[in-house]
Scaffold this motif. Structure first.
Motif, mmCIF file in Angstrom:
data_model
loop_
_atom_site.group_PDB
_atom_site.id
_atom_site.type_symbol
_atom_site.label_atom_id
_atom_site.label_comp_id
_atom_site.label_asym_id
_atom_site.label_seq_id
_atom_site.Cartn_x
_atom_site.Cartn_y
_atom_site.Cartn_z
ATOM 1 N N PRO A 183 13.028 -3.713 106.078
ATOM 2 C CA PRO A 183 14.153 -3.828 107.143
ATOM 3 C C PRO A 183 14.107 -3.567 108.561
ATOM 4 O O PRO A 183 14.581 -4.159 109.530
ATOM 5 C CB PRO A 183 15.262 -2.758 106.595
ATOM 6 C CG PRO A 183 14.814 -2.602 105.208
ATOM 7 C CD PRO A 183 13.374 -3.000 105.044
ATOM 8 N N GLY A 184 13.215 -2.671 108.872
ATOM 9 C CA GLY A 184 12.556 -2.162 110.208
ATOM 10 C C GLY A 184 12.063 -3.377 110.930
ATOM 11 O O GLY A 184 12.504 -3.384 112.008
ATOM 12 N N ILE A 185 11.318 -4.080 110.231
ATOM 13 C CA ILE A 185 10.834 -5.316 110.768
ATOM 14 C C ILE A 185 11.859 -6.381 111.188
ATOM 15 O O ILE A 185 12.016 -6.872 112.147
ATOM 16 C CB ILE A 185 9.407 -6.050 109.895
ATOM 17 C CG1 ILE A 185 8.654 -4.833 109.796
ATOM 18 C CG2 ILE A 185 9.029 -7.209 110.357
ATOM 19 C CD1 ILE A 185 7.475 -4.983 110.875
ATOM 20 N N ALA A 186 12.546 -6.457 110.114
ATOM 21 C CA ALA A 186 13.582 -7.826 110.033
ATOM 22 C C ALA A 186 14.530 -7.442 111.489
ATOM 23 O O ALA A 186 14.921 -8.160 112.030
ATOM 24 C CB ALA A 186 14.367 -7.797 108.793
ATOM 25 N N ALA A 187 14.852 -6.131 111.361
ATOM 26 C CA ALA A 187 15.820 -5.518 112.558
ATOM 27 C C ALA A 187 15.351 -5.864 113.931
ATOM 28 O O ALA A 187 16.325 -6.315 114.952
ATOM 29 C CB ALA A 187 16.157 -4.355 112.431
ATOM 30 N N LYS A 188 14.042 -5.872 114.125
ATOM 31 C CA LYS A 188 13.218 -6.187 115.399
ATOM 32 C C LYS A 188 13.008 -7.411 115.762
ATOM 33 O O LYS A 188 12.428 -7.904 116.647
ATOM 34 C CB LYS A 188 12.162 -5.260 115.558
ATOM 35 C CG LYS A 188 12.563 -3.787 116.177
ATOM 36 C CD LYS A 188 11.298 -2.863 116.480
ATOM 37 C CE LYS A 188 10.708 -3.263 117.898
ATOM 38 N NZ LYS A 188 9.358 -2.553 118.020
ATOM 39 N N ALA A 189 13.018 -8.365 114.699
ATOM 40 C CA ALA A 189 12.637 -9.805 114.825
ATOM 41 C C ALA A 189 13.619 -10.789 115.463
ATOM 42 O O ALA A 189 14.928 -10.390 115.187
ATOM 43 C CB ALA A 189 12.305 -10.377 113.506
ATOM 44 N N LYS A 190 13.221 -11.163 116.461
ATOM 45 C CA LYS A 190 14.076 -12.220 117.061
ATOM 46 C C LYS A 190 14.128 -13.878 116.617
ATOM 47 O O LYS A 190 14.903 -14.492 116.469
ATOM 48 C CB LYS A 190 13.479 -12.095 118.412
ATOM 49 C CG LYS A 190 14.501 -12.541 119.499
ATOM 50 C CD LYS A 190 15.569 -11.365 120.041
ATOM 51 C CE LYS A 190 16.689 -12.019 120.894
ATOM 52 N NZ LYS A 190 16.374 -11.852 122.163
ATOM 53 N N ALA A 228 12.335 -18.181 126.201
ATOM 54 C CA ALA A 228 13.780 -18.094 126.423
ATOM 55 C C ALA A 228 14.382 -16.920 125.607
ATOM 56 O O ALA A 228 15.457 -16.453 125.934
ATOM 57 C CB ALA A 228 14.425 -19.454 125.943
ATOM 58 N N TYR A 229 13.677 -16.400 124.548
ATOM 59 C CA TYR A 229 14.245 -15.470 123.559
ATOM 60 C C TYR A 229 13.736 -14.393 123.502
ATOM 61 O O TYR A 229 14.427 -13.209 123.043
ATOM 62 C CB TYR A 229 14.889 -16.197 122.210
ATOM 63 C CG TYR A 229 15.981 -17.118 122.323
ATOM 64 C CD1 TYR A 229 17.367 -16.267 122.286
ATOM 65 C CD2 TYR A 229 16.183 -18.358 122.674
ATOM 66 C CE1 TYR A 229 18.314 -17.065 122.380
ATOM 67 C CE2 TYR A 229 17.142 -19.046 122.892
ATOM 68 C CZ TYR A 229 18.463 -18.431 122.755
ATOM 69 O OH TYR A 229 19.563 -19.180 122.964
ATOM 70 N N VAL A 230 12.336 -14.353 123.584
ATOM 71 C CA VAL A 230 11.633 -12.965 123.249
ATOM 72 C C VAL A 230 11.581 -12.099 124.280
ATOM 73 O O VAL A 230 10.849 -12.540 125.480
ATOM 74 C CB VAL A 230 10.065 -13.405 122.612
ATOM 75 C CG1 VAL A 230 9.353 -12.211 122.347
ATOM 76 C CG2 VAL A 230 10.577 -14.111 121.308
ATOM 77 N N ASN A 231 11.827 -11.076 124.241
ATOM 78 C CA ASN A 231 11.528 -9.892 125.498
ATOM 79 C C ASN A 231 10.377 -9.112 124.980
ATOM 80 O O ASN A 231 9.984 -8.909 124.061
ATOM 81 C CB ASN A 231 13.004 -8.916 125.339
ATOM 82 C CG ASN A 231 13.984 -9.402 126.069
ATOM 83 O OD1 ASN A 231 13.577 -10.188 127.060
ATOM 84 N ND2 ASN A 231 15.246 -9.501 125.470
ATOM 85 N N PRO A 232 9.810 -8.423 125.874
ATOM 86 C CA PRO A 232 8.677 -7.463 125.772
ATOM 87 C C PRO A 232 9.075 -6.658 124.314
ATOM 88 O O PRO A 232 10.097 -5.938 124.475
ATOM 89 C CB PRO A 232 8.415 -6.760 126.814
ATOM 90 C CG PRO A 232 8.696 -7.788 128.312
ATOM 91 C CD PRO A 232 9.920 -8.364 127.382
#
Ligand code: PLP
Length: 390
Positions: free
Chosen positions: A160-167, A111-115
């Motif tokens: 931060p780069g990982i946190a920013a892309k984490a859903k 329901a939340y994760v996009n490719p």
């Protein structure tokens, strides 16, 4: 016929493979002691079976259930959550029934994760916590955990780069496969981290009631402000010995619950009403059933860990779950050691690599057999000279 990418990308499901090997051993006439899957053997309370039989006799209960759960089920869930974990849940908007929590966790991920999205998964982990992300086309980012930090991830090293892309961040304490518990301070840190980076916090609380020495685990929703970003998954599988009944529920942030409902309305028809009625009986029991379940697992844990430690291991007793996380002796990887033990003793374990790459070097024993069978497993290992040398 070519399978879809989402299937091709999945690593092999080791438990399905283990089932095959187990069947082969049994066909050869071996007396298999199955400590592989976390498949509880302690029967459900008799009151729950009676409620099931009674509800099965009502023809109305054979019809499709409501998608989100019967109002009585959702009210019983809210009362259970208040009584057991001190959390306030609105039965109308903050509960959804599940056909087991595995189904719920994976569908929530869809329901939340996009490719291309990341999810954050402390490893070693219950496979559904990372496989759901792969099915959704996302990338699970492993947060390695070790005994040294009591199997808690270090959130300070997430760049931060990982946190920013984490859903989503997936937590689950008491945790499968290591049996560790999380202190309140860690949950507070995780809630603050997820709020800061706008990450959904999933807490899989499957082992909420399987804890030892009176150290009761806490619900993530008991942390102030957690409900802004968190959803928690519960199950009757481990708590009430009902794994085959496929009964669970999610509670938490109403928007997250609504999305899970939305995806489920497109996939299933909700939980069999008869099972909901039986679960209501389970939630209202006040006969010490869960105390007895805990005491049983604790005795099995003590016998098993003491037995292994007398054979050269130095394993600390886990604080919760029905698992023991066992370092593999030198000369084997986790799959080889699992096969070796099965071949020499008929005892089924799970290779640590099934729980993510960082699980390599370990195997997991699930204490889902009576004490005398656990003693028998240890005796067979001793006779086969399986000891720890590392
Ligand atoms: C952490 C965790 N969550 C969920 C499940 C599955 O529970 P259910 O039977 O509710 O699908 C398991 C089963 O082993 C588990 O270890």
């Amino acid at each position: 016929m070519e399978e879809a990418q989402r299937l091709l990308k999945l690593p092999i499901y080791v438990f399905a493979q283990l089932d095959k090997l187990k069947a082969e051993q049994a066909a050869k006439g071996a007396d298999v002691i199955d400590l592989g899957m976390g498949n509880p053997d302690i029967p459900p309370p008799p009151e729950v079976i009676e409620a099931l039989i009674k509800a099965a006799g009502n023809p109305e209960n054979n019809r499709y259930p409501s998608f989100e759960g019967a109002p009585e089920f959702k009210t019983a869930v809210a009362e259970w959550c208040k009584r057991q974990y001190g959390i306030k849940i609105d039965p109308e908007n903050e509960v959804v029934t599940l056909i087991g929590s595995k189904e719920g966790v994976v569908h929530f991920t869809l329901a939340y994760v996009n490719p291309g999205d990341f999810t954050l998964v402390p490893m070693p982990a219950y496979p559904a916590h990372f496989r759901g992300t792969i099915l959704a086309g996302g990338e699970p980012i492993a947060l390695p955990t070790t005994e040294h930090r009591n199997y808690l991830p270090d959130l300070k090293i997430i760049v931060p780069g990982i946190a920013a892309k984490a859903k989503i961040m997936f937590l689950s304490y008491p945790t499968n496969p290591t049996g560790a518990l999380a202190p309140r301070e860690f949950f507070e840190e995780a809630v603050a981290f997820c709020k800061k980076h706008q990450i959904i916090l999933v807490h899989d609380f499957a082992y909420a009631e399987i804890y030892f020495e009176g150290k009761k685990p806490i619900s993530i929703l008991s942390i102030p402000g957690a409900k802004d970003i968190a959803i928690e998954f519960h199950t009757t599988s481990k708590t009430f010995g009902m794994p085959g009944w496929r009964c669970g529920f999610a509670v938490g942030n109403r928007e997250l619950i609504e999305s899970l409902r939305k995806i489920k309305t497109n996939l299933d028809y909700g939980l069999f009403t008869t099972v909901q009625k039986a679960a209501i009986a389970a939630f209202s029991l006040k006969n010490g059933y869960t105390d007895r379940v805990r005491a049983t697992y604790q005795r099995r844990r003590d016998v098993f860990v003491d037995g292994l430690n007398s054979m050269g291991w130095k394993i600390k007793k886990p604080a919760g779950t029905m698992y023991v996380w066992i370092p593999v002796p030198q000369g084997f990887d986790s799959t080889e050691f699992t096969m070796h033990v099965l071949d020499k003793t008929g005892v089924v374990l799970s290779p640590g690599v099934a729980f993510g790459d960082v699980g390599e070097g370990y195997v997991r024993a699930a204490l889902v057999a009576p004490e005398e069978r656990i003693i028998e497993a240890l005796d067979r290992m001793k006779k086969a000279k399986i000891t720890f040398n590392g």
